[in-house]
Design an enzyme around this catalytic site. Structure first.
Site, mmCIF file in Angstrom:
data_model
loop_
_atom_site.group_PDB
_atom_site.id
_atom_site.type_symbol
_atom_site.label_atom_id
_atom_site.label_comp_id
_atom_site.label_asym_id
_atom_site.label_seq_id
_atom_site.Cartn_x
_atom_site.Cartn_y
_atom_site.Cartn_z
ATOM 1 N N THR A 149 0.856 -1.187 0.000
ATOM 2 C CA THR A 149 0.000 0.000 0.000
ATOM 3 C C THR A 149 0.890 1.233 0.000
ATOM 4 O O THR A 149 1.749 1.380 0.865
ATOM 5 C CB THR A 149 -0.920 0.032 1.239
ATOM 6 O OG1 THR A 149 -0.130 -0.120 2.418
ATOM 7 C CG2 THR A 149 -1.977 -1.049 1.162
ATOM 8 N N GLU A 201 -4.122 4.252 2.826
ATOM 9 C CA GLU A 201 -3.299 3.181 2.270
ATOM 10 C C GLU A 201 -3.865 2.635 0.974
ATOM 11 O O GLU A 201 -4.619 1.675 0.973
ATOM 12 C CB GLU A 201 -3.177 2.042 3.281
ATOM 13 C CG GLU A 201 -2.666 2.506 4.622
ATOM 14 C CD GLU A 201 -1.907 1.408 5.360
ATOM 15 O OE1 GLU A 201 -1.548 0.403 4.717
ATOM 16 O OE2 GLU A 201 -1.699 1.572 6.553
ATOM 17 N N TYR A 213 8.676 5.135 -3.969
ATOM 18 C CA TYR A 213 8.702 6.103 -2.860
ATOM 19 C C TYR A 213 9.101 7.471 -3.380
ATOM 20 O O TYR A 213 9.964 7.584 -4.247
ATOM 21 C CB TYR A 213 9.694 5.665 -1.779
ATOM 22 C CG TYR A 213 9.213 4.472 -0.985
ATOM 23 C CD1 TYR A 213 8.140 4.594 -0.112
ATOM 24 C CD2 TYR A 213 9.837 3.232 -1.119
ATOM 25 C CE1 TYR A 213 7.693 3.493 0.620
ATOM 26 C CE2 TYR A 213 9.400 2.129 -0.390
ATOM 27 C CZ TYR A 213 8.324 2.267 0.467
ATOM 28 O OH TYR A 213 7.879 1.184 1.187
ATOM 29 N N ARG A 226 -16.929 -0.759 2.271
ATOM 30 C CA ARG A 226 -17.318 -1.309 3.590
ATOM 31 C C ARG A 226 -16.560 -0.587 4.700
ATOM 32 O O ARG A 226 -15.561 0.085 4.439
ATOM 33 C CB ARG A 226 -17.004 -2.818 3.645
ATOM 34 C CG ARG A 226 -15.508 -3.108 3.549
ATOM 35 C CD ARG A 226 -15.179 -4.578 3.794
ATOM 36 N NE ARG A 226 -13.761 -4.835 3.586
ATOM 37 C CZ ARG A 226 -12.831 -4.723 4.529
ATOM 38 N NH1 ARG A 226 -13.173 -4.371 5.752
ATOM 39 N NH2 ARG A 226 -11.558 -4.963 4.272
#
Ligand code: ADP
Ligand code: RBF
Ligand code: MG
Length: 277
Positions: A149, A201, A213, A226
């Site tokens: 993530t 994430e 990164y 959800r």
């Protein structure tokens, strides 16, 4: 549908006037100054039921406060609690159900007509946008779950983040030098790991050969799946996240959601820095 608030009637009128169409949604509005005793007394809800001409036992109360939940139960009504502060659900044990946000209100559970906007296990939302450089997270996405993530810095987004209910969402992700990808993400405290910070994430649904990164990542969030949940095992958490991926993959093919793939926001930095590669 009635609105019953401990606030004085005049304050309700003022507040509701800023939200177009809301006032008309209620056939009854009662303020705290229109009854003898406010919540937690059941009086305000009983009065609301009376004016609706509906038996209290046929009413569903949606409440964010503890005194409100007590009032609803004392009135003999069913009560769904939506605590306004996170991690407070343990205080609301007298409610019939505690939900994380109104995104999780399922009226059909209470014998009422369900919301009609759910489509293929997803709820379309007013799109919202967040972006920035990809930062280091807890280092466990790939290692512990096998699910990387790309964590985003929450700097400058504290208001947006506090307004967005935690949960699992999906949408489109733009990486400045690479392209636009489908994305499914969690926002919140990851109950399984019980983090102290609310994190964002996103899992980009594409196989990359390397880490990215520091690269500029932009997200257009278009739908909800959800609430965040806890799981009895790591395997069951991983299985659920893969289920989320399948739901998102499929939903993002629907025109309703796929149109946002071309959202200029996702490529914004490309255009802004004149990079035409
Ligand atoms: P961290 O805890 O630092 O976020 P993760 O184990 O979650 O570490 O790995 C996330 C990193 O993996 C991202 O920052 C990115 O550089 C890289 N990555 C590779 N493929 C993906 C992908 N499909 N989705 C998200 N991140 C990916
Ligand atoms: N963590 C939870 O504790 N509960 C969840 O319900 C949950 N759902 C997730 C759904 C998706 C689509 C993704 C990408 C992550 C989810 N996570 C959840 C977060 C996961 O715990 C986190 O990515 C890892 O802890 C890595 O930091
Ligand atoms: Mg991560």
């Amino acid at each position: 549908m009635a609105l019953a608030s401990n606030s004085p009637r005049a304050s309700i009128e003022t507040k509701i006037s800023y939200h177009q169409g809301w006032k008309e949604s209620f056939s009854v509005i009662i303020g705290g100054d229109e009854v003898r005793m406010g919540k937690p007394s059941p009086e305000i809800f009983l009065e609301a039921a009376k004016r609706l001409n509906i038996d209290p036992s046929n009413c569903l109360v949606v409440e964010d406060s503890l005194p409100g939940v007590m009032a609803g139960k004392a009135a003999g009504m069913e009560v769904v609690a939506v605590p306004s502060l996170p991690k407070q659900s343990h205080l609301y044990t007298s409610a019939d159900e505690v939900i994380n946000s109104l995104l999780d209100l399922r009226l059909e559970k209470w014998g009422l007509p369900s919301f009609q906007d759910w489509i293929e296990s997803t709820l379309p939302i007013e799109p919202w946008y967040i972006g920035g450089p990809v930062i280091k997270g807890f280092g466990r996405g790939s290692k512990v779950l096998g699910i990387p993530t790309a964590n985003l810095s929450t700097d400058g987004y504290s208001t947006l983040l506090s307004e967005q209910p935690s949960g699992v969402y999906f949408g489109w992700a733009g990486l400045s030098t690479r392209g636009v990808y489908k994305m499914v993400m969690s926002i919140g405290w990851n109950p399984f790991f019980n983090n102290t910070e609310k994190t964002i994430e996103p899992w980009l649904l594409h196989d990359f050969n390397e880490d990215f990164y520091g690269e500029e990542l932009r997200l257009t969030v278009v739908g909800y799946i959800r609430p965040e949940a806890n799981f009895p095992s790591l395997e069951s958490l991983v299985a659920k996240i893969h289920e989320d991926r399948e739901v998102a993959e499929r939903a993002l093919e629907l025109p309703l959601y796929s149109n946002y793939r071309d959202d200029p926001y996702l490529k914004g930095s490309l255009q802004m820095n004149g990079n035409h590669s």
